[in-house]
Design an enzyme around this catalytic site. Sequence first.
Site, PDB file in Angstrom:
ATOM      1  N   ARG A  29     -16.813  -8.133  97.189  1.00 26.34           N
ATOM      2  CA  ARG A  29     -15.795  -8.675  96.270  1.00 26.34           C
ATOM      3  C   ARG A  29     -16.295  -8.760  94.841  1.00 26.34           C
ATOM      4  NH1 ARG A  29     -11.473 -11.816  98.692  1.00 26.34           N
ATOM      5  NH2 ARG A  29     -11.081 -10.659 100.594  1.00 26.34           N
ATOM      6  N   ARG A  33     -11.030 -11.973  90.975  1.00 28.59           N
ATOM      7  CA  ARG A  33     -10.469 -12.940  90.025  1.00 28.59           C
ATOM      8  C   ARG A  33     -11.499 -13.709  89.217  1.00 28.59           C
ATOM      9  NH1 ARG A  33      -6.856 -15.413  94.566  1.00 28.59           N
ATOM     10  NH2 ARG A  33      -8.694 -14.600  95.611  1.00 28.59           N
ATOM     11  N   ARG A  42      -4.644  -7.440  86.373  1.00 26.42           N
ATOM     12  CA  ARG A  42      -3.818  -7.902  87.485  1.00 26.42           C
ATOM     13  C   ARG A  42      -2.513  -8.542  86.995  1.00 26.42           C
ATOM     14  NH1 ARG A  42      -1.470 -10.251  91.228  1.00 26.42           N
ATOM     15  NH2 ARG A  42      -2.401 -11.213  93.061  1.00 26.42           N
ATOM     16  N   ASP A  78      -7.797  -3.295  99.945  1.00 24.47           N
ATOM     17  CA  ASP A  78      -7.938  -4.398 100.886  1.00 24.47           C
ATOM     18  C   ASP A  78      -7.906  -3.821 102.300  1.00 24.47           C
ATOM     19  OD1 ASP A  78      -7.875  -7.537 101.021  1.00 24.47           O
ATOM     20  OD2 ASP A  78      -6.648  -6.812 102.671  1.00 24.47           O
ATOM     21  N   TYR A 154      -5.516 -11.129 112.475  1.00 18.79           N
ATOM     22  CA  TYR A 154      -4.417 -11.486 111.557  1.00 18.79           C
ATOM     23  C   TYR A 154      -3.069 -11.045 112.118  1.00 18.79           C
ATOM     24  CZ  TYR A 154      -7.614 -12.643 107.699  1.00 18.79           C
ATOM     25  OH  TYR A 154      -8.565 -13.212 106.906  1.00 18.79           O
TER      26      TYR A 154
END
Length: 348
Positions: A29, A33, A42, A78, A154
């Site tokens: 990562r 952000r 973004r 992702d 998930y």
Amino acid sequence: MPPELNPTERLLRACRGEPVDRPPVWLMRQAGRYLPEYRRVREGVSFLEMCRDVERAVEVSLQPLRLVGTEAVILFSDIFVPVAGMGVELDFQPGPVVSEPIRRREQVDALRVPDPRESVPYVLEILRRLRRELAAAEVPLLGFAGAPFTLAAYLVEGQRGKDFEEVRQQVHSGSEVLRALQERLAELVTGYLRAQVEAGAQVVQLFDTWAGLLDREAYREWVLPLHQQIAKALDRERAPLILYVKDGAHLVDLMAESGADVISLDWRADLGEAARRVGRRVSLQGNLDPTALAGPPERIAAAVRALARAGSPARGHVLNLGHGCLPDTPVEGVRAFTAAARGLGEAR
Ligand code: CP3
């Protein structure tokens, strides 16, 4: 000791267990952000739109190289991006959310396994563009995919469950639906990773983040055979495979049977101990606690030196975090981490 290596040679050699001048460094990562420059790109687009926008995705993939001194670039995307092409409706809030959890056999049977060149052409284009951008500086390019168990976790829960109780219940009740779902996902992941290598990925990482929730027996029965199947289907001479499991210290010796070239560990695992358990079979990656990057630079540097020492008995060691950079990770902390890693070569 070999002469100073370029970043691609250093990473590939560490993955394969060949001698290196010092451990290579990158961060999971590393685009995200915590970087104001990422947040600017973004702005005004959803996360999925950004993953599909080749210009923006190439730009944020490259940002960490310039801004924090990492030595490898990972595709910006992702693990759920290729899953949309199976016919699953999903959204990011900010984690993946599936509108209809997959718990029935008919739902699994309805899942397509598309050709990645048709379902995610933009991912392959991002990789081709990155590879061209990185060629001159000989910086290596990583691709990645989610592993069947983590993707299934998930899909079965619908979204992140705290300890994924639903999928664990399915494991322990011997669910045929989960078995079929995982098989379908393994097919998807294999084709996806092959296409990434074809498009220019020089190393690929398989994220089985949540497999660490399983005990050894469940891992051996439900997860290891799929890791082995995927590893076998890839041309690892061409692109070594890294396998990441969060909270997987109790599985290290089993993970070493997966066929992966590198086992990536989270911060709770003791690297020296893991090296003793896996011997010369695999290299190791990791494993600083991402929250340690909020500490003072001297402490981060000392932690990097300690990690390099702990990892030195391994056949190869790739310096990384134990999990991804967090949205509030200080940029200065990330810089201190990569600077300390580069500094390991200076005492030569
Ligand atoms: O390492 C990298 O820089 C490459 C990009 C990458 C992302 N996700 C970007 C992302 C990678 C390798 C992943 C993997 C991923 N995604 C995993 C496995 C590894 C892990 O972190 O456990 C999992 C479980 C996911 C699913 C996922 N995607 C979650 C749980 C979340 C929300 C949590 C978070 O960190 O925001 C995402 C969204 C996501 N994936 C973001 C990024 C940069 C944030 C999107 C945004 O709002 O800008």
